[in-house]
Design a protein around this motif. Structure first.
Motif, PDB file in Angstrom:
ATOM      1  N   GLU A   1       0.829  -1.212   0.000  1.00 32.00           N
ATOM      2  CA  GLU A   1       0.000   0.000   0.000  1.00 32.00           C
ATOM      3  C   GLU A   1       0.859   1.257   0.000  1.00 32.00           C
ATOM      4  O   GLU A   1       0.513   2.253  -0.626  1.00 32.00           O
ATOM      5  CB  GLU A   1      -0.926   0.017   1.221  1.00 32.00           C
ATOM      6  CG  GLU A   1      -2.064  -0.971   1.134  1.00 32.00           C
ATOM      7  CD  GLU A   1      -2.982  -0.907   2.336  1.00 32.00           C
ATOM      8  OE1 GLU A   1      -2.732  -0.107   3.277  1.00 32.00           O
ATOM      9  OE2 GLU A   1      -3.968  -1.666   2.342  1.00 32.00           O
ATOM     10  N   GLN A   2       1.973   1.208   0.709  1.00 31.91           N
ATOM     11  CA  GLN A   2       2.872   2.364   0.839  1.00 31.91           C
ATOM     12  C   GLN A   2       4.306   1.919   0.536  1.00 31.91           C
ATOM     13  O   GLN A   2       4.657   0.762   0.780  1.00 31.91           O
ATOM     14  CB  GLN A   2       2.826   2.931   2.273  1.00 31.91           C
ATOM     15  CG  GLN A   2       1.463   3.389   2.725  1.00 31.91           C
ATOM     16  CD  GLN A   2       0.988   4.611   1.971  1.00 31.91           C
ATOM     17  OE1 GLN A   2       1.770   5.499   1.634  1.00 31.91           O
ATOM     18  NE2 GLN A   2      -0.308   4.661   1.677  1.00 31.91           N
ATOM     19  N   PRO A   3       5.143   2.811   0.046  1.00 32.78           N
ATOM     20  CA  PRO A   3       6.550   2.458  -0.186  1.00 32.78           C
ATOM     21  C   PRO A   3       7.217   1.990   1.107  1.00 32.78           C
ATOM     22  O   PRO A   3       6.921   2.481   2.193  1.00 32.78           O
ATOM     23  CB  PRO A   3       7.175   3.768  -0.672  1.00 32.78           C
ATOM     24  CG  PRO A   3       6.032   4.564  -1.210  1.00 32.78           C
ATOM     25  CD  PRO A   3       4.841   4.189  -0.365  1.00 32.78           C
ATOM     26  N   SER A   4       8.109   1.011   0.966  1.00 38.05           N
ATOM     27  CA  SER A   4       8.829   0.477   2.117  1.00 38.05           C
ATOM     28  C   SER A   4      10.158  -0.114   1.645  1.00 38.05           C
ATOM     29  O   SER A   4      10.221  -0.739   0.588  1.00 38.05           O
ATOM     30  CB  SER A   4       7.996  -0.625   2.789  1.00 38.05           C
ATOM     31  OG  SER A   4       8.727  -1.248   3.817  1.00 38.05           O
ATOM     32  N   ALA A   5      11.189   0.068   2.445  1.00 35.14           N
ATOM     33  CA  ALA A   5      12.489  -0.519   2.123  1.00 35.14           C
ATOM     34  C   ALA A   5      12.522  -2.002   2.492  1.00 35.14           C
ATOM     35  O   ALA A   5      13.331  -2.760   1.972  1.00 35.14           O
ATOM     36  CB  ALA A   5      13.594   0.226   2.864  1.00 35.14           C
ATOM     37  N   ALA A   6      11.661  -2.403   3.376  1.00 35.66           N
ATOM     38  CA  ALA A   6      11.603  -3.810   3.791  1.00 35.66           C
ATOM     39  C   ALA A   6      10.383  -4.465   3.158  1.00 35.66           C
ATOM     40  O   ALA A   6       9.362  -3.809   2.948  1.00 35.66           O
ATOM     41  CB  ALA A   6      11.512  -3.895   5.311  1.00 35.66           C
ATOM     42  N   PRO A   7      10.475  -5.721   2.847  1.00 34.07           N
ATOM     43  CA  PRO A   7      11.634  -6.597   2.961  1.00 34.07           C
ATOM     44  C   PRO A   7      12.625  -6.366   1.822  1.00 34.07           C
ATOM     45  O   PRO A   7      12.278  -5.802   0.791  1.00 34.07           O
ATOM     46  CB  PRO A   7      11.015  -7.992   2.874  1.00 34.07           C
ATOM     47  CG  PRO A   7       9.801  -7.812   2.026  1.00 34.07           C
ATOM     48  CD  PRO A   7       9.300  -6.435   2.332  1.00 34.07           C
ATOM     49  N   LYS A   8      13.836  -6.862   2.023  1.00 31.45           N
ATOM     50  CA  LYS A   8      14.905  -6.707   1.042  1.00 31.45           C
ATOM     51  C   LYS A   8      15.075  -7.997   0.234  1.00 31.45           C
ATOM     52  O   LYS A   8      14.603  -9.063   0.639  1.00 31.45           O
ATOM     53  CB  LYS A   8      16.213  -6.374   1.760  1.00 31.45           C
ATOM     54  CG  LYS A   8      16.209  -5.036   2.476  1.00 31.45           C
ATOM     55  CD  LYS A   8      17.531  -4.831   3.183  1.00 31.45           C
ATOM     56  CE  LYS A   8      17.677  -3.462   3.798  1.00 31.45           C
ATOM     57  NZ  LYS A   8      16.607  -2.981   4.595  1.00 31.45           N
ATOM     58  N   ILE A   9      15.774  -7.900  -0.886  1.00 35.18           N
ATOM     59  CA  ILE A   9      16.099  -9.087  -1.687  1.00 35.18           C
ATOM     60  C   ILE A   9      16.831 -10.080  -0.783  1.00 35.18           C
ATOM     61  O   ILE A   9      17.743  -9.710  -0.034  1.00 35.18           O
ATOM     62  CB  ILE A   9      16.954  -8.716  -2.912  1.00 35.18           C
ATOM     63  CG1 ILE A   9      16.111  -7.885  -3.890  1.00 35.18           C
ATOM     64  CG2 ILE A   9      17.504  -9.963  -3.600  1.00 35.18           C
ATOM     65  CD1 ILE A   9      16.877  -7.333  -5.065  1.00 35.18           C
TER      66      ILE A   9
END
Length: 193
Positions: free
Chosen positions: A143-151
């Motif tokens: 729904e919103q931008p997030s850095a998590a989770p990562k590759i």
């Protein structure tokens, strides 16, 4: 004697569902008593399904309940049948791509889990707006931008429909308290002709 109160599976109101199941099972057990009175042996009075299990199992005269999917629970049983059992069947995936701050791609798709009756539900990530299963990947939109989770991070997905997911696998890994407790082979895997 076997019955299934299928007309009650999708009733959301617990009181209405209980009444409907009670009435259906009462008709089944009355039929079993009438057969017994007529001299027929009725050793088993079987009814129910995952969608009605919490109610049919309490009815007098029932000797067996048919609740295969209840052992796993899943998103279909939760959202469509309103059965609030803790999900016990999940698929552990790995994030393979993060092309945008709102998009996650994981390494499991239709060849790993079913989305026909209900979509899988990710655990432990920010709220999502959409999911799409392809053959070998799933695209998750946040729904919103997030850095998590990562590759490389793992995402556990609650199975959408266990009945059409289990047969896709060779085994089920049983985990308790974050420890592998057992591994069960899927004996029916590949047995369709």
């Amino acid at each position: 004697m076997v019955g299934w109160e299928s007309h009650a599976t999708t009733i959301a109101d617990p009181a209405e569902k209980e009444r409907t199941v009670r009435d259906a099972v009462a008709a089944l057990t009355a039929s079993a008593r009438a057969c017994t009175a007529a001299g027929h042996s009725v050793a088993v009075v079987s009814c129910g399904g995952t969608g009605t299990f919490p109610y049919c199992a309490q009815q007098p005269g029932v000797t067996e309940v048919q609740v295969g999917g209840a052992i796993f629970s899943d998103m279909h049983y939760l959202t469509h049948y309103h059965v609030d059992f803790a999900p016990a069947l999940t698929v552990l995936t790995t994030v393979t791509s993060r092309p945008t701050p709102t998009r996650i791609v994981v390494d499991a798709g239709k060849k790993t889990m079913s989305g026909d009756a209900a979509m899988p539900a990710p655990r432990g990530i920010p709220p999502i707006s959409a999911m799409k299963l392809s053959a070998e990947h799933t695209r998750i939109e946040l729904e919103q931008p997030s850095a998590a989770p990562k590759i490389g991070d793992r995402i556990e997905l609650i199975v959408g429909y266990s009945d059409t997911t289990v047969h896709l696998h060779e085994e089920i890994v049983g985990i308790r308290s974050d420890r592998i407790e057992s591994i069960w082979r899927i004996e029916g895997r590949g047995k369709l002709k």
